[in-house]
Design an enzyme around this catalytic site. Structure first.
Site, PDB file in Angstrom:
ATOM      1  CE1 TYR A 155       6.983 -10.569   3.654  1.00  0.00           C
ATOM      2  CE2 TYR A 155       8.186 -10.689   1.579  1.00  0.00           C
ATOM      3  CZ  TYR A 155       8.061 -10.194   2.872  1.00  0.00           C
ATOM      4  OH  TYR A 155       9.006  -9.334   3.369  1.00  0.00           O
ATOM      5  CE  LYS A 159       6.649  -6.983   2.922  1.00  0.00           C
ATOM      6  NZ  LYS A 159       6.642  -5.972   3.990  1.00  0.00           N
TER       7      LYS A 159
END
Length: 254
Positions: A155, A159
């Site tokens: 993640y 991001k």
């Protein structure tokens, strides 16, 4: 008095719950026509019904951001119905948290695909119409996890990648009247953070309490906090704000 997005058309991925839903609501309240895509058909149906009852002009379509053809088709449908596309918000996301030694190939790939490939697919399809109009706003939803977060190698990487993607789009598309910016939320109370509490085995209220204890403003974030920042980037008057990342986390982030 007309809203600041009167006459504008917004396209929000993952718009049926949480942060995405908050963004859709703000745009609709301020006069925009909004298209929502999501893979969660039940949530999509409920949200669409709720917004239509409020009199908002909404198109909802089931589409998977990872599938380029589905996204392109959805955007073409929206332009065909509403006549234009002014604002794209790449919000669709998933989490598959785990420490690196436990993380599977699937955990890694799914998170990278949804956030990065999904945003690429949507931006590539949307920019064609924005370039023709000589106007557009692209807003990518990043995260404070981009700075690194335990159990989120996948993640955090995705991001952080979105921030590089944002800055590159800003450079390439700026001359066409298109700005590209990113919002990086901190702790926001959504279904996704509820899933995090469940994964680590604590009540959601306890996770909120633990998070708030580290937030300078002394409260957790709500979807409306992110929607307000997205609206700032999406505003016609923000045309000189390009390639920026705003951390919306109740305090400073490095």
């Amino acid at each position: 008095m007309p809203g600041r997005f009167e006459g504008r058309v917004a396209f929000v991925t993952g718009g049926s719950r949480g942060i995405g839903k908050g963004i859709v609501q703000l745009f609709a309240e301020e006069g925009a026509k909004v298209a929502i895509i999501d893979i969660n058909e039940e949530a999509l149906s409920e949200t669409t019904e709720e917004f239509k009852e409020k009199g908002y002009e909404i198109i909802a379509k089931r589409a998977n951001v990872v599938n380029g053809e589905e996204i392109e088709g959805a955007i073409e449908d929206v332009v065909s119905k509403f006549g234009r596309l002014d604002i794209l918000v790449n919000n669709a996301g998933v989490i598959r948290d785990n420490l690196l030694f436990k993380m599977t190939d699937s955990d890694w790939q799914q998170v990278i695909d949804v956030h990065l490939k999904g945003s690429f697919n949507a931006a590539r399809a949307a920019q064609k119409h924005m370039v023709e109009q000589k106007y557009g706003r692209i807003i990518n939803i990043s995260s404070t996890s981009a700075l690194g977060n335990r159990g989120q190698a996948n993640y955090a990487t995705a991001k952080a990648g979105l921030q590089g993607f944002t800055k590159t789009l800003a450079i390439e598309l700026g001359k066409y009247g298109i700005t590209s910016n990113a919002v990086a939320p901190g702790f926001i109370e959504t279904e996704m953070t509820k899933a995090t509490a469940e994964r680590i085995g604590i009540p959601f209220e306890e996770l909120v309490h633990l998070s708030v204890s580290k937030i300078p403003v002394g409260r957790s974030g709500k979807p409306a906090d992110i929607a307000n920042t997205v609206a700032f980037f999406a505003d016609e008057k923000s045309s000189f704000v390009n390639g920026q990342v705003i951390y919306v986390a109740g305090g400073p982030k490095d």
